[in-house]
Scaffold this motif. Structure first.
Motif, short mmCIF file in Angstrom:
data_model
loop_
_atom_site.label_atom_id
_atom_site.label_comp_id
_atom_site.label_asym_id
_atom_site.label_seq_id
_atom_site.Cartn_x
_atom_site.Cartn_y
_atom_site.Cartn_z
N LEU A 178 0.76 -1.20 0.09
CA LEU A 178 -0.02 0.17 -0.11
C LEU A 178 0.76 1.23 -0.02
O LEU A 178 0.52 2.44 -0.44
CB LEU A 178 -0.78 0.00 1.08
CG LEU A 178 -1.89 0.97 1.26
CD1 LEU A 178 -2.92 1.03 0.22
CD2 LEU A 178 -2.84 0.92 2.54
N MET A 179 2.06 1.38 0.57
CA MET A 179 2.89 2.12 0.55
C MET A 179 3.54 2.54 -0.62
O MET A 179 3.54 3.87 -1.05
CB MET A 179 4.22 1.99 1.61
CG MET A 179 4.96 3.21 2.09
SD MET A 179 6.16 2.78 3.15
CE MET A 179 6.92 4.32 3.69
N PHE A 180 3.85 1.70 -1.47
CA PHE A 180 4.37 1.73 -2.86
C PHE A 180 3.10 2.36 -3.76
O PHE A 180 3.30 3.42 -4.43
CB PHE A 180 4.67 0.52 -3.21
CG PHE A 180 4.92 0.51 -4.82
CD1 PHE A 180 6.22 1.06 -5.22
CD2 PHE A 180 4.02 0.02 -5.47
CE1 PHE A 180 6.53 0.78 -6.54
CE2 PHE A 180 4.09 0.12 -7.07
CZ PHE A 180 5.36 0.41 -7.54
N LEU A 181 1.96 2.02 -3.44
CA LEU A 181 0.80 2.39 -4.21
C LEU A 181 0.56 3.81 -3.91
O LEU A 181 0.04 4.43 -4.90
CB LEU A 181 -0.33 1.53 -4.30
CG LEU A 181 -0.09 0.14 -4.93
CD1 LEU A 181 -1.32 -0.93 -4.35
CD2 LEU A 181 -0.03 0.00 -6.32
N SER A 182 0.49 4.02 -2.76
CA SER A 182 0.30 5.40 -2.31
C SER A 182 1.36 6.51 -2.79
O SER A 182 0.99 7.40 -3.32
CB SER A 182 0.21 5.61 -0.69
OG SER A 182 0.06 6.83 -0.24
N ILE A 183 2.76 6.10 -2.98
CA ILE A 183 3.83 6.98 -3.38
C ILE A 183 3.28 7.20 -5.01
O ILE A 183 3.39 8.34 -5.55
CB ILE A 183 5.13 6.62 -3.35
CG1 ILE A 183 5.25 6.35 -1.70
CG2 ILE A 183 6.04 7.30 -4.26
CD1 ILE A 183 6.55 5.73 -1.60
N CYS A 184 3.14 6.13 -5.66
CA CYS A 184 2.78 6.24 -7.05
C CYS A 184 1.50 7.38 -7.38
O CYS A 184 1.56 7.90 -8.44
CB CYS A 184 2.39 4.90 -7.59
SG CYS A 184 3.78 3.75 -7.81
N GLU A 185 0.41 7.09 -6.38
CA GLU A 185 -0.66 7.92 -6.62
C GLU A 185 -0.41 9.41 -6.29
O GLU A 185 -0.51 10.26 -6.98
CB GLU A 185 -1.72 7.59 -5.51
CG GLU A 185 -3.16 8.37 -5.58
CD GLU A 185 -3.79 8.37 -6.90
OE1 GLU A 185 -4.74 9.09 -7.26
OE2 GLU A 185 -3.61 7.27 -7.71
N ASP A 186 0.64 9.64 -5.28
CA ASP A 186 1.13 11.03 -5.02
C ASP A 186 1.76 11.65 -6.27
O ASP A 186 1.53 12.81 -6.64
CB ASP A 186 1.78 11.01 -3.71
CG ASP A 186 1.18 10.77 -2.53
OD1 ASP A 186 -0.17 10.94 -2.38
OD2 ASP A 186 1.79 10.38 -1.32
N LEU A 187 2.58 10.95 -6.84
CA LEU A 187 3.27 11.43 -8.14
C LEU A 187 2.18 11.57 -9.09
O LEU A 187 2.37 12.61 -9.76
CB LEU A 187 4.37 10.09 -8.57
CG LEU A 187 5.36 10.09 -7.59
CD1 LEU A 187 6.51 9.00 -7.95
CD2 LEU A 187 6.30 11.32 -7.65
N SER A 188 1.26 10.68 -9.43
CA SER A 188 0.12 11.09 -10.32
C SER A 188 -0.63 12.44 -10.14
O SER A 188 -0.58 13.18 -11.05
CB SER A 188 -0.94 9.95 -10.51
OG SER A 188 -0.25 8.82 -10.77
#
Length: 243
Positions: free
Chosen positions: A67-77
């Protein structure tokens, strides 16, 4: 511009925490791939990681790091959207931003990307892991952050008013929309817009002024006035001299 810099700085700080747990991340991918009976193909997309977390994750630690990985990807988007709002774009910045969007797409194949020096995320993997399974997925975040720093470096070279014009236009549009919404909320139902009422008022005042000037002109031109006597010629007394 300061706002997007601060956003990127916050993402990088969060990513440092994630990077310190890279072995935990790889272990979580190993567990979920095994549960999914998907040990052959590489982890090649954000959507694949999300599917592992949602359907094949049986461990709270694994779920947390995925979830931490996916959250960082979403923040970058989301930061990509902010960059578009700050700057209208030129050939260089648009090209950089397009690369970020493609990389952050959930279906984009990450198998062939590799983060290079000074990033060492790939070096922490075994040769088999780096080549066949996780080299792309661990390289995604550092590559995208590097692109965003490059975008900011190019944007800062542009005239300052270019960046301000975009933010001013957005602020002006938002303010105009708020004012129109407030006017609609205050005005009683059935009344015409304020601008139309103002136009009607100006026309009405102008017509009344013209009518008043016409009445004043008629008042001073009534029979027996000085002007009327001039039109009838000079006065003569009655008698033999009158013709």
């Amino acid at each position: 511009m300061n706002e997007v810099k601060e956003s990127l700085r916050s993402i990088e700080q969060y990513y440092k925490l994630f990077q310190q747990q890279q072995f935990t991340f790889i272990a979580a991918l190993e567990h979920t791939r095994e549960n999914a009976h998907d040990k052959i193909r590489p982890v090649a997309s954000i959507g694949q990681v999300q599917s592992y977390m949602e359907h094949h994750c049986n461990n709270a630690t694994d779920r947390r790091i995925l979830l931490m990985f996916l959250s960082i990807c979403e923040d970058l988007s989301m930061l990509c959207q902010k960059l578009e709002a700050v700057h209208p774009g030129n050939g260089i910045t648009n090209n950089i931003l397009e690369k970020c969007k493609v990389l952050l797409s959930h279906s984009n194949n990450l198998s062939n990307i590799r983060a290079k020096y000074p990033h060492d995320v790939v070096n922490h993997l075994s040769c088999d892991e780096a080549r066949n399974h996780y080299g792309g997925v661990v390289s995604l975040i550092p590559i995208v952050t590097d692109y965003m720093k490059e975008w900011m470096a190019h944007a800062e070279k542009l005239p300052r008013h270019v960046l301000h014009d975009v933010s001013d236009q957005r602020a002006g549009s938002q303010m105009k929309a708020q004012q129109e919404a407030s006017a609609r909320a205050v005005a009683p139902p059935g009344l015409p817009p304020a601008s139309h009422v103002a136009t009607q008022t100006l026309v009405s005042c102008r017509d009344r002024a013209q009518d008043q000037r016409s009445k004043d002109g008629k008042k001073y031109l009534k029979p027996g006035s000085y002007t009327g006597r001039l039109l009838n010629g000079p006065w003569k007394p009655p008698g033999k001299h009158s013709f």
